[in-house]
Every structure is written in structure tokens, then in C-alpha cells.
Motif scaffolding. Structure first.
Motif, PDB file in Angstrom:
ATOM      1  N   VAL A   1       0.853  -1.250   0.112  1.00 18.55           N
ATOM      2  CA  VAL A   1       0.016   0.045  -0.027  1.00 18.55           C
ATOM      3  C   VAL A   1       0.932   1.182   0.049  1.00 18.55           C
ATOM      4  CG1 VAL A   1      -1.858   1.233   1.279  1.00 18.55           C
ATOM      5  CG2 VAL A   1      -1.857  -1.200   1.191  1.00 18.55           C
ATOM      6  N   ILE A   2       1.863   1.214   0.763  1.00 18.30           N
ATOM      7  CA  ILE A   2       2.845   2.372   0.794  1.00 18.30           C
ATOM      8  C   ILE A   2       3.869   2.413  -0.335  1.00 18.30           C
ATOM      9  CG2 ILE A   2       4.401   3.720   2.279  1.00 18.30           C
ATOM     10  CD1 ILE A   2       3.185   2.262   4.706  1.00 18.30           C
ATOM     11  N   PRO A   3       3.875   3.356  -1.070  1.00 21.80           N
ATOM     12  CA  PRO A   3       4.848   3.280  -2.140  1.00 21.80           C
ATOM     13  C   PRO A   3       6.453   3.398  -1.659  1.00 21.80           C
ATOM     14  CG  PRO A   3       3.309   5.070  -2.333  1.00 21.80           C
ATOM     15  CD  PRO A   3       3.185   4.596  -1.224  1.00 21.80           C
ATOM     16  N   PRO A   4       7.225   2.781  -2.504  1.00 21.71           N
ATOM     17  CA  PRO A   4       8.468   2.607  -2.165  1.00 21.71           C
ATOM     18  C   PRO A   4       9.107   4.028  -1.889  1.00 21.71           C
ATOM     19  CG  PRO A   4       8.215   0.986  -3.653  1.00 21.71           C
ATOM     20  CD  PRO A   4       6.982   1.656  -3.684  1.00 21.71           C
ATOM     21  N   ILE A   5       8.749   4.816  -2.773  1.00 21.91           N
ATOM     22  CA  ILE A   5       9.310   6.145  -2.605  1.00 21.91           C
ATOM     23  C   ILE A   5       9.052   6.932  -1.291  1.00 21.91           C
ATOM     24  CG2 ILE A   5       7.404   7.491  -3.669  1.00 21.91           C
ATOM     25  CD1 ILE A   5       9.458   9.136  -5.235  1.00 21.91           C
ATOM     26  N   VAL A   6       7.929   6.753  -0.753  1.00 24.70           N
ATOM     27  CA  VAL A   6       7.852   7.100   0.491  1.00 24.70           C
ATOM     28  C   VAL A   6       8.647   6.569   1.628  1.00 24.70           C
ATOM     29  CG1 VAL A   6       5.916   7.129   2.304  1.00 24.70           C
ATOM     30  CG2 VAL A   6       5.176   7.549  -0.021  1.00 24.70           C
ATOM     31  N   ILE A   7       8.900   5.133   1.572  1.00 21.39           N
ATOM     32  CA  ILE A   7       9.578   4.502   2.404  1.00 21.39           C
ATOM     33  C   ILE A   7      11.184   5.337   2.438  1.00 21.39           C
ATOM     34  CG2 ILE A   7      10.555   2.442   3.209  1.00 21.39           C
ATOM     35  CD1 ILE A   7       8.255   1.239   2.175  1.00 21.39           C
ATOM     36  N   VAL A   8      11.676   5.118   1.225  1.00 27.31           N
ATOM     37  CA  VAL A   8      12.861   5.690   1.013  1.00 27.31           C
ATOM     38  C   VAL A   8      12.857   7.168   1.463  1.00 27.31           C
ATOM     39  CG1 VAL A   8      12.973   6.323  -1.594  1.00 27.31           C
ATOM     40  CG2 VAL A   8      15.144   5.537  -0.547  1.00 27.31           C
ATOM     41  N   PHE A   9      12.045   7.897   1.207  1.00 23.03           N
ATOM     42  CA  PHE A   9      12.263   9.611   1.585  1.00 23.03           C
ATOM     43  C   PHE A   9      12.355   9.471   2.998  1.00 23.03           C
ATOM     44  CE2 PHE A   9      11.250  11.193  -2.670  1.00 23.03           C
ATOM     45  CZ  PHE A   9      12.309  12.111  -2.669  1.00 23.03           C
ATOM     46  N   GLY A  10      11.282   8.671   3.702  1.00 21.40           N
ATOM     47  CA  GLY A  10      11.441   8.713   5.348  1.00 21.40           C
ATOM     48  C   GLY A  10      12.890   8.074   5.593  1.00 21.40           C
ATOM     49  N   TYR A  11      13.662   7.226   4.891  1.00 17.22           N
ATOM     50  CA  TYR A  11      14.833   6.711   5.492  1.00 17.22           C
ATOM     51  C   TYR A  11      16.058   7.981   5.455  1.00 17.22           C
ATOM     52  CZ  TYR A  11      13.748   1.677   5.420  1.00 17.22           C
ATOM     53  OH  TYR A  11      13.292   0.434   5.591  1.00 17.22           O
TER      54      TYR A  11
ATOM     55  N   ILE B   1      19.407   0.008   2.625  1.00 19.28           N
ATOM     56  CA  ILE B   1      18.659  -0.739   1.273  1.00 19.28           C
ATOM     57  C   ILE B   1      18.299  -2.037   1.714  1.00 19.28           C
ATOM     58  CG2 ILE B   1      20.853  -1.396  -0.034  1.00 19.28           C
ATOM     59  CD1 ILE B   1      19.657   0.023  -2.300  1.00 19.28           C
ATOM     60  N   LEU B   2      19.167  -2.886   2.383  1.00 13.42           N
ATOM     61  CA  LEU B   2      19.000  -4.240   3.022  1.00 13.42           C
ATOM     62  C   LEU B   2      17.564  -4.352   3.655  1.00 13.42           C
ATOM     63  CD1 LEU B   2      19.736  -7.104   3.161  1.00 13.42           C
ATOM     64  CD2 LEU B   2      21.204  -6.541   5.475  1.00 13.42           C
ATOM     65  N   PHE B   3      17.325  -3.514   4.665  1.00 12.94           N
ATOM     66  CA  PHE B   3      15.962  -3.572   5.217  1.00 12.94           C
ATOM     67  C   PHE B   3      14.889  -2.918   4.674  1.00 12.94           C
ATOM     68  CE2 PHE B   3      18.557  -3.893   9.077  1.00 12.94           C
ATOM     69  CZ  PHE B   3      18.236  -4.839   9.771  1.00 12.94           C
ATOM     70  N   GLY B   4      15.252  -1.986   3.571  1.00 14.01           N
ATOM     71  CA  GLY B   4      14.192  -1.699   2.650  1.00 14.01           C
ATOM     72  C   GLY B   4      13.564  -2.644   1.616  1.00 14.01           C
ATOM     73  N   TYR B   5      14.587  -3.615   1.159  1.00 12.45           N
ATOM     74  CA  TYR B   5      14.247  -4.681   0.350  1.00 12.45           C
ATOM     75  C   TYR B   5      13.614  -5.657   1.155  1.00 12.45           C
ATOM     76  CZ  TYR B   5      17.003  -2.645  -3.439  1.00 12.45           C
ATOM     77  OH  TYR B   5      17.355  -2.010  -4.516  1.00 12.45           O
ATOM     78  N   ALA B   6      14.086  -5.847   2.361  1.00 12.85           N
ATOM     79  CA  ALA B   6      13.362  -6.898   3.352  1.00 12.85           C
ATOM     80  C   ALA B   6      11.736  -6.618   3.372  1.00 12.85           C
ATOM     81  CB  ALA B   6      14.185  -7.019   4.370  1.00 12.85           C
ATOM     82  N   THR B   7      11.615  -5.099   3.719  1.00 13.43           N
ATOM     83  CA  THR B   7      10.169  -4.603   3.647  1.00 13.43           C
ATOM     84  C   THR B   7       9.664  -4.898   2.585  1.00 13.43           C
ATOM     85  OG1 THR B   7      11.051  -2.958   5.169  1.00 13.43           O
ATOM     86  CG2 THR B   7       9.151  -2.657   4.403  1.00 13.43           C
ATOM     87  N   LEU B   8       9.924  -4.748   1.181  1.00 13.14           N
ATOM     88  CA  LEU B   8       9.272  -5.022  -0.011  1.00 13.14           C
ATOM     89  C   LEU B   8       8.901  -6.347  -0.033  1.00 13.14           C
ATOM     90  CD1 LEU B   8      11.315  -2.493  -2.429  1.00 13.14           C
ATOM     91  CD2 LEU B   8       9.159  -1.883  -0.915  1.00 13.14           C
TER      92      LEU B   8
END
Length: 262
Positions: free
Chosen positions: A101-111, A134-141
Motif C-alpha cells: 500500500v505504501i509506495p517505495p518512494i515514501v519509505i525511502v524518503f523517510g529513510y 537498502i537491505l532493510f528496505g528490500y526486506a520490507t518490500l
């Protein structure tokens, strides 16, 4: 009945042509780099490019580490939710679906906002910190796919009886997870692992905004600077993705065949 079957086959054929014709056209264009006819020159140029080898190798290594991290997070979580905390299952399922539901761009800007160089944890200021993000970001995706696969596998076994039997033999929680639970859901874990691999290989947003030299940004760069090579690269990426899907089907069928024979 015959007319229904005819319309069904017509829909299948039209749907197949809708998806396959662009791929055939792209593959045909990738073979036209040589002026005197068809050839695989574009594929040779792409595969021999040191930047391709570096970015693809980096993405493969990152995908493997992401798979390991996903297994370490998801398998114990799904196991204990099913065994000890079934009332928390709707909450856990809701949380695991949030990455869809949450776009990846929102997550990465939060990071970037939380872990920039002026924050308490300046992870974006170092190579190791950026790779950790980026590792935790990919694990989230990949969390929705990994969790669903493992949870589906846990439904097919009697978790309670296996746990009681292992505990009666003196096994601790770590041994139960590693020796009892994981082998029984291994096919489901592999399905989630192949999906995770396909996601990490082609991901662009995280890598581009965190300035990481992975395969996704390389494909975009190639598409903006070359003519025939991007088509060859797209065919390679498509083949990798479908190879992962084929491996999922192969492992699933092999597991069913082994179960029947036993």
C-alpha cells in the motif's frame, strides 16, 4: 458447451498475444544491432560490460542477503503467531501487507529524512550504513510475499503436535525452528525466496535515491544512453524473472511428487 470453450480459448489466445507480441518485438529489435542481419551482438556487449557485471553481481549478493534476513524475520514470526498468538494474526497480516500500500518512494524518503548525515544515526553518510538501509528496505518490500508463502506452508502441517513432540525430546526453540519447522516449510520458503530475488534484481527507487550502484539504475541508465543494448538487457531481466517463477513451479511439483511417493 462447445461455444463456451471456443470463447474461452479465444480469450486465452488474445491475452497471450497481448503479452507476447511486445516481447517478441523487443527480442527482434535486440537482434538488429549488426547491420548485415540478425545477431547477438547487443547481448555480447551487455554481458561483457564491466558495469553490468559489477551491478548485477551486487544485486545478486544483496538479494541473497535479503532472502536470509527475510527468513530469519518471517519464519519465527509466522511460527509463533500460529502457535502461541493466533489472536495477533490479523494485526500481523495487516502489517505485512503495508508495503503493498505504501509506495517505495515514501519509505525511502523517510529513510533519508530520519537517517541523514545530520541525524543521530547518520546511516546515509557511509557505504555500510547505506547498504544496511537498502537491505532493510528490500526486506520490507518482500515481506508480503515471504510471509504469505511461509504462512501458507505452516497451514499444511500440525505445528502444535510437532512442537510438543520436539519439546518432549528436549529440543529448544531454536532447534525446533531449524530442525523441525524450517524443513517442513522449505518449499514455501523457496517460493518466497525466488519472489524476493526477482524483486531485488529489478528494484530501482531505493537504489536510485540512496545512490547505490545496483542493477535497476544500470538498466535505466542503459535505456537512456543506448539503442539496442536496453532491449537485450530487458530480455535478460525478463528471463531472470521468469526463471525464478519456473523454479517455484518446479520445486512445488517436485515436492508434491515426493509427498505422493512417500
Amino acid at each position: 458447451m462447445t461455444e463456451r470453450r471456443l470463447w474461452s480459448w479465444l480469450a486465452v489466445v488474445l491475452g497471450g498475444l497481448y503479452f507476447l507480441l511486445p516481447l517478441v518485438g523487443m527480442f527482434d529489435f535486440s537482434l538488429r544491432m549488426q547491420r548485415d542481419g540478425y545477431g547477438f551482438e547487443a547481448y555480447r556487449v551487455v554481458l561483457a560490460d564491466p558495469q553490468f557485471q559489477q551491478t548485477f553481481g551486487y544485486s545478486v549478493a544483496l538479494a541473497l542477503v535479503t532472502i536470509v534476513l527475510g527468513i530469519l524475520i518471517v519464519v519465527p514470526t509466522a511460527y509463533f503467531v500460529r502457535l502461541r498468538f493466533p489472536s495477533l494474526r490479523p494485526i500481523v497480516e495487516f502489517l505485512t501487507l503495508l508495503p503493498l500500500v505504501i509506495p517505495p518512494i515514501v519509505i525511502v524518503f523517510g529513510y533519508i529524512r530520519i537517517y541523514n548525515t545530520s541525524s543521530v544515526l547518520p546511516l546515509t553518510g557511509s557505504w555500510w550504513g547505506t547498504n544496511l538501509l537498502i537491505l532493510f528496505g528490500y526486506a520490507t518490500l518482500s515481506l508480503p510475499y515471504m510471509y504469505r508463502s511461509v504462512d501458507t506452508g505452516l497451514r499444511t502441517i500440525d505445528v502444535g503436535s510437532l512442537t510438543e513432540a520436539a519439546q518432549s525430546l528436549g529440543a529448544g526453540w531454536a532447534r525446533i525452528l531449524a530442525v523441525v519447522v524450517l524443513p517442513n516449510v522449505f518449499v514455501s520458503v523457496l517460493s518466497g525466496a525466488f519472489l524476493t530475488f526477482a524483486i531485488v534484481i529489478g528494484e530501482y527507487v531505493f537504489a536510485a535515491l540512496l545512490n547505490v550502484g545496483s542493477f535497476g539504475p544500470y538498466m535505466v541508465w542503459m535505456g537512456g544512453n543506448r539503442a539496442y543494448e536496453p532491449s537485450a538487457l530487458a530480455v535478460v531481466a525478463f528471463a531472470i524473472t521468469w526463471a525464478c517463477m519456473g523454479l517455484i513451479q518446479l520445486v512445488t511439483r517436485f515436492s508434491k511428487f515426493s509427498t505422493v511417493r512417500r
